[in-house]
Design an enzyme around this catalytic site. Structure first.
Site, mmCIF file in Angstrom:
data_model
loop_
_atom_site.group_PDB
_atom_site.id
_atom_site.type_symbol
_atom_site.label_atom_id
_atom_site.label_comp_id
_atom_site.label_asym_id
_atom_site.label_seq_id
_atom_site.Cartn_x
_atom_site.Cartn_y
_atom_site.Cartn_z
ATOM 1 N N SER A 15 0.831 -1.194 0.000
ATOM 2 C CA SER A 15 0.000 0.000 0.000
ATOM 3 C C SER A 15 0.865 1.242 0.000
ATOM 4 O O SER A 15 2.061 1.199 0.327
ATOM 5 C CB SER A 15 -0.949 0.011 1.214
ATOM 6 O OG SER A 15 -0.213 0.121 2.419
ATOM 7 N N ARG A 17 0.666 5.714 0.883
ATOM 8 C CA ARG A 17 -0.122 6.711 1.593
ATOM 9 C C ARG A 17 0.517 8.077 1.464
ATOM 10 O O ARG A 17 1.710 8.204 1.167
ATOM 11 C CB ARG A 17 -0.264 6.343 3.069
ATOM 12 C CG ARG A 17 1.030 6.319 3.835
ATOM 13 C CD ARG A 17 1.113 5.117 4.734
ATOM 14 N NE ARG A 17 2.393 5.055 5.395
ATOM 15 C CZ ARG A 17 2.654 5.571 6.599
ATOM 16 N NH1 ARG A 17 1.698 6.165 7.276
ATOM 17 N NH2 ARG A 17 3.849 5.493 7.120
ATOM 18 N N ASP A 233 12.807 3.712 1.760
ATOM 19 C CA ASP A 233 11.960 3.775 2.947
ATOM 20 C C ASP A 233 12.698 3.413 4.224
ATOM 21 O O ASP A 233 12.522 4.061 5.264
ATOM 22 C CB ASP A 233 10.708 2.906 2.766
ATOM 23 C CG ASP A 233 10.985 1.495 2.265
ATOM 24 O OD1 ASP A 233 12.161 1.073 2.232
ATOM 25 O OD2 ASP A 233 10.016 0.801 1.896
ATOM 26 N N THR A 234 13.545 2.402 4.175
ATOM 27 C CA THR A 234 14.269 2.012 5.388
ATOM 28 C C THR A 234 15.222 3.110 5.845
ATOM 29 O O THR A 234 15.384 3.342 7.050
ATOM 30 C CB THR A 234 15.045 0.705 5.171
ATOM 31 O OG1 THR A 234 14.155 -0.300 4.692
ATOM 32 C CG2 THR A 234 15.682 0.225 6.466
#
Length: 472
Positions: A15, A17, A233-234
């Site tokens: 997903s 967001r 992202d990490t």
């Protein structure tokens, strides 16, 4: 200080967001304003991301964000690593982006080891070899789609591709570029030496830029800046860990994948580190995230999918309650085994593993969930021990961030098995890191405040001490 408002697009494999961040000078307040599923397309056994659908959802998210915060000053996109979009000379996509679980990369991996020795490549890049890595996907392109491969003039990793769509500036942000296995961990720039050995043209990669680079304005909104925060992202999540810099701490980014490691200043590209499976990825501020990539909650997510398709009714809280009442398993499973890496009937695969290894077959749902969580905790223990040996130091605590940090059972069993304090949270570390790096890039953070200090002001954490549950 006047409030500043920023927008993070956090793209995940399941997903995505849009999250608004309002910074008041000491803390960042987050508000999710839009969420969507990440669509994957299957065509002739190939797996593709539908990035046009994702882009459409991002446009909706931006519209909602501007309605809620007309004074929005910046935005940035982060995503998972390794996958990319090949572009032609007119900067048009040559094909859809393949998803990393597409088994096609096995062809590229076989070709890579014909051209370069594994230890030589690790010495050049410091990145552990995984079948999903960008390098192997590129070499698979060379063999499977030679026409588009030869027409490729630029490759953009997912978050960098979306940032490019916002501002028309193609770059490779360093943290995301380091997942390709083609970036030098020492120089934080493309490894021309590795590319030449692998027969990959270095000019097909955009310029590497450091985390926090201001790329430019959105063309139809000149007051809205696009930032390459940490495109990975990490890297965003680790940047936002509210750690006491005076302590010795390790991190675990817990989600579909588990990434366990420590932040260091200089990469470790030794044969011992390679054999242990550790990788050197670039972090915020030019740091190195020395970590090991482990299978995470993916196995449980696949079990949930199979159970729901079979008509079972349950919720996640109920699953964890069943697991808490189950007996501790007498064994654990190494879910990093490739047989658990692809989508499929995971409960059947677990049963097959038990039969193959002479262990009692686990059938009850609560027993399966507990076995999975205890196995993930055991993998964390073994990895933390290996990390401690490689770095020559013990750790006071393990910071757990990401969606998995909300799993209190997993946190406690991880503390029990690792024998260290676990500090869980924030679960939204990736979005928070993205937003805080934007605020720093826009000169909105006080010069005497670090990102981690502001993070600590902005979130609440929960502490788990070892052996509180009577576990191992």
């Amino acid at each position: 200080m006047r409030e500043s408002v920023h927008l993070a697009f956090d793209l995940g494999a399941s997903s995505g967001r849009a999250v608004i961040g309002r910074f008041d000078g000491s803390r960042m307040e987050m508000q999710e304003v839009h969420r969507w599923g990440t669509p994957i397309e299957v065509e002739e056994e190939r797996l593709y991301w539908d990035l046009d659908a994702v882009w459409s959802s991002m446009q909706e998210g931006l519209a909602i964000a501007l309605e809620k915060a007309p004074d929005l000053c910046s935005l940035s996109v982060d995503s998972w690593g390794v996958d990319y979009v090949p572009m032609d000379s007119a900067m048009q996509p040559l094909r859809r982006a393949h998803a990393y679980r597409d088994p096609r990369s096995a062809l590229g991996e076989a070709l890579a080891w014909q051209r370069i020795a594994r230890e030589d490549l690790y010495g050049m890049t410091g990145v552990a070899s995984h079948p999903i890595n960008t390098l192997f996907q590129v070499l698979a392109d060379e063999q499977m789609t030679p026409h588009s491969y030869s027409a490729t003039c630029c490759r953009l990793l997912i978050a960098d591709y979306m940032n490019w769509r916002f501002c028309d500036r193609p770059v490779a942000e360093a943290s995301l570029a380091s997942t390709t296995q083609l970036l030098s961990a020492n120089s934080r720039s493309w490894s021309v030496e590795a590319m030449q050995a692998l027969q990959i043209d270095p000019v097909t990669w955009p310029r590497v830029v450091p985390s926090g680079t201001v790329l430019g304005p959105v063309p139809d909104n000149p007051n809205l800046a696009v930032i390459a925060s940490c495109s990975h992202d990490t890297a965003c999540a680790v940047a936002a860990i509210p750690a006491d810099e005076g302590s010795s701490w390790a991190f675990l980014s817990s989600g579909t994948w588990s990434l366990l490691g420590a932040e260091i200043s200089t990469p470790i590209c030794t044969p011992v580190a390679m054999e242990a499976g550790f990788t050197n990825e670039v972090g915020y501020g030019g740091t190195i995230r020395f970590l090991k990539n482990l299978t995470g909650l993916w196995v449980l997510q696949e079990c949930e999918r199979v159970w729901r398709e079979a008509g079972m009714n349950f919720d996640y809280t109920g699953l964890l309650d069943e697991a808490s009442r189950a007996e501790p398993p007498a064994f654990t499973i190494d879910f990093n085994d490739p047989k658990f890496a692809t989508p499929g009937n995971m409960p059947q695969r677990i049963a097959a593993w038990c039969r193959e290894h002479g262990e009692p077959v686990v059938n009850e749902r609560g027993d399966i969930v507990r076995l999975i969580l205890e196995s993930l905790a055991e993998a964390s223990r073994a990895t933390l021990e290996s990390l401690s040996t490689l770095l020559g130091r013990r750790f006071d605590c393990l910071h757990v961030v990401g969606g998995g940090s909300r799993n209190r059972l997993l946190n406690q069993w991880t503390a029990d098995r690792c024998g260290v304090t676990v500090i869980a949270g924030p679960s939204e570390a990736t979005a928070l890191g993205n937003l805080l790096i934007q605020a720093r890039a826009m000169n909105r953070l006080p010069v005497d405040s670090s990102i981690r200090e502001v993070s600590a002001n902005s979130v609440q954490t929960e502490t788990f001490q070892p052996n509180q549950s009577g576990g191992p």
